[in-house]
Design a protein around this motif. Structure first.
Motif, mmCIF file in Angstrom:
data_model
loop_
_atom_site.group_PDB
_atom_site.id
_atom_site.type_symbol
_atom_site.label_atom_id
_atom_site.label_comp_id
_atom_site.label_asym_id
_atom_site.label_seq_id
_atom_site.Cartn_x
_atom_site.Cartn_y
_atom_site.Cartn_z
ATOM 1 N N ALA A 42 38.026 21.577 -3.884
ATOM 2 C CA ALA A 42 36.671 21.746 -3.370
ATOM 3 C C ALA A 42 35.848 22.622 -4.309
ATOM 4 C CB ALA A 42 36.715 22.349 -1.973
ATOM 5 N N LEU A 43 36.431 23.689 -4.806
ATOM 6 C CA LEU A 43 35.709 24.624 -5.675
ATOM 7 C C LEU A 43 35.412 24.034 -7.048
ATOM 8 C CD1 LEU A 43 37.730 27.823 -4.750
ATOM 9 C CD2 LEU A 43 35.300 27.463 -4.268
ATOM 10 N N THR A 44 36.240 23.126 -7.518
ATOM 11 C CA THR A 44 36.045 22.532 -8.841
ATOM 12 C C THR A 44 35.289 21.209 -8.796
ATOM 13 O OG1 THR A 44 38.240 21.527 -8.694
ATOM 14 C CG2 THR A 44 38.071 23.643 -9.845
ATOM 15 N N GLY A 45 34.821 20.815 -7.612
ATOM 16 C CA GLY A 45 34.047 19.582 -7.496
ATOM 17 C C GLY A 45 34.873 18.321 -7.576
ATOM 18 N N ALA A 46 36.148 18.417 -7.263
ATOM 19 C CA ALA A 46 37.035 17.250 -7.362
ATOM 20 C C ALA A 46 37.050 16.412 -6.089
ATOM 21 C CB ALA A 46 38.452 17.698 -7.697
ATOM 22 N N LEU A 47 36.282 16.816 -5.076
ATOM 23 C CA LEU A 47 36.239 16.080 -3.810
ATOM 24 C C LEU A 47 34.843 15.531 -3.575
ATOM 25 C CD1 LEU A 47 38.142 18.618 -1.511
ATOM 26 C CD2 LEU A 47 39.086 16.577 -2.604
#
Length: 530
Positions: A42-47
């Motif tokens: 979620a924090l790395t924008g992978a979702l």
């Protein structure tokens, strides 16, 4: 969701980078799989969740609360997730609180028809902090001051490895990263990257001051123009082509025209730019029309043709060149790109100079409109990941400054949601036989927390009109607040009434002492355009 909500809340109210890193390391250490890996995703924008849009949240909140009250609250708070989390009326006998894995699995399998019901049930089961975290996750706008790079840095610190190792593996991994955590905790071997055409950690530069040049001999260095674009790494290996940013984000989908031109086996480093009609690099605002798009149309590619200005060669065929000197890599790069389409891939110019004074003169007044200054690189330097000292330097020209008048203000988001922190400013121009202010930019940083409170108080005391969340501020020749604005460059813009658009504007100083009538005029900015 409780752990995830607590993490987001503490990250949002921890301004220091070191504090955020400590919070992330503790979360990775104290949270079991798969939840910690999902939080990392979620924090790395992978979702991403295609079944839910912001309009769904607004509709649910309006149905479960008075729509007028919700609209007024949203206007005041300025953040959809926070407003909904606070105003949401809980139904008695709600379901149990979901965990993060359950929420993500449910959203990934939900349809547009079923997603609203899932979100409504979860909102009923969660407390305000959990509701806020859920909605931030759903909408994808966490806004807690954590970039993907910072999250990877915390992950590296947690495992006692270098962040470059994480970056080199990243594109071959997928959430919830259980194999990665097992390696970092010493329970398994290092994962073997399954990524094809992988990202290689980039070499970065240090800023240089004139006094630092005393220790450098011009004959040992190579100088190039520093372009106003986006640093990229272009990789084409075994039939797979990728375009990465300096932080390892894959932006291939937004530049299919560039990807199609990567007719080579290897990896090179360069600057992504848009070509203007005459062939020279276009302003950064043209490149922005292509960035952050999931898809790009043929018309957009025709209006804003992208290309790479190459300045380093990392891999040529099967040969990894990173351990070799810049001088050797540059010679190989010149040969490497010679047969390629020059409209999509050209060579960064080497600047001839024999003294730092001569280079300084070029830096201060570059012959190219969109050169930000110069890069200085040691000819003997290998290509080292990170920011090694004494190898590469950037010497930017001084920022431009103008005095402008505050015209409009809007509340911020997150911890700034109760303060006016986004400021639109303007300069004087001749209009309808008189003098009028015309907006030329917007800034939301450059001031201290104490100055922010002063600006907020000024806006509240001098607001004259309301346009939704925006407040017009009293501004005229006899009254108004002057702001000294620093900016990196200026472009022509048909989208703005003033005809200009600033690059990286920020508030350098609040000119409480200066009368609004003495602020700059539009002609001052137009003269900078040449």
């Amino acid at each position: 969701m409780e752990r995830f909500a607590r993490l987001l809340d503490r990250l949002a109210f921890t301004p220091q980078r070191t504090g955020k890193l400590a919070l992330l390391r503790a979360h990775f250490a104290d949270t079991p799989d798969p939840e910690r890996g999902l939080a990392l995703a979620a924090l790395t924008g992978a979702l991403s969740f295609k079944s839910v849009k912001a309009g769904v949240i607004r509709e649910l909140a309006s149905q479960r609360s008075d729509p007028v009250l919700f609209a007024l609250s949203y206007d005041f708070v300025g953040d959809l997730a926070e407003t909904t989390a606070l105003i949401w009326p809980v139904r008695p006998g709600a379901n149990r609180e979901p965990d993060l894995a359950e929420v993500i699995e449910g959203l990934q399998s939900a349809t547009r028809a079923s997603a609203p019901g899932l979100i409504e049930a979860w909102l009923d089961a969660l407390d305000p902090a959990g509701r806020w975290a859920l909605l931030k996750l759903v909408t994808g706008g966490l806004r807690v001051g954590v970039s993907a790079r910072l999250a990877k840095t915390a992950l590296a610190e947690f495992g006692g490895v270098h962040v470059h190792e994480i970056e080199a593996l990243w594109h071959g991994l997928s959430p919830p990263y259980e194999a990665l955590f097992a390696w970092l905790e010493g329970r398994a071997d290092k994962p073997v990257s399954a990524a094809r055409a992988p990202f290689r950690p980039v070499m970065l530069s240090h800023g240089v001051a004139p006094r630092d040049l005393d220790a450098l001999a011009p004959s040992d260095m190579q100088a190039e123009w520093k372009w106003d674009g986006v640093r990229v790494q272009a990789v084409s290996e075994a039939g797979v082509r990728r375009l990465y940013t300096r932080t390892g984000d894959d932006i291939s989908h937004a530049f299919p025209d560039v990807i199609a031109a990567l007719d080579f086996e290897g990896a090179l480093d360069g600057e992504l730019l848009v070509r203007a009609a005459g062939g020279a690099p276009a302003p950064f605002s043209d490149l922005q029309q292509r960035l952050n798009r999931k898809t790009v149309s043929k018309a957009q590619m025709t209006r804003h043709p992208a290309f790479i200005r190459a300045y380093d060669l990392l891999v040529a065929g099967d040969a990894d060149l990173r351990a070799r000197s810049l001088a050797e890599r540059r010679a190989r790069l010149t040969e490497f790109i010679a047969p390629m389409d020059p409209e999509r891939l050209d060579l960064s110019e080497v600047i001839a100079f024999d003294s730092w004074e001569a280079l300084d003169a070029l830096r201060a007044d570059p012959p190219h409109a969109h050169a930000e200054g110069v890069m200085i690189k040691r000819l003997a330097s290998p290509y080292l990941p990170g920011r090694p000292r004494g190898e590469w330097f950037k010497w930017k020209r001084e920022p431009f400054t103008i005095d402008a008048v505050l015209m409009y203000a809007q509340r911020g988001h997150g911890k700034r949601s109760g303060l006016y922190s986004d400021f639109t400013f303007g300069v004087w121009r001749r209009e309808d036989g008189g003098e009028a202010l015309t907006p030329v930019g917007k800034a939301y940083f450059g001031f201290t927390d104490a100055e922010l409170k002063q600006l907020d108080a000024y806006v509240r005391a001098n607001a004259t009109e309301r346009f939704g969340p925006v407040r017009a501020v009293r501004a005229g020749p006899g009254q108004g607040l002057v702001l000294e604005i620093a900016f990196e460059g200026l472009n022509r813009s048909a989208r703005h009434k003033s005809g200009v658009a600033m690059r990286f504007p920020r508030i350098k100083r609040i000119r409480w002492d200066k009368p609004a009538a003495e602020a700059d005029r539009l002609e001052t900015l137009e003269a900078l355009l040449g």
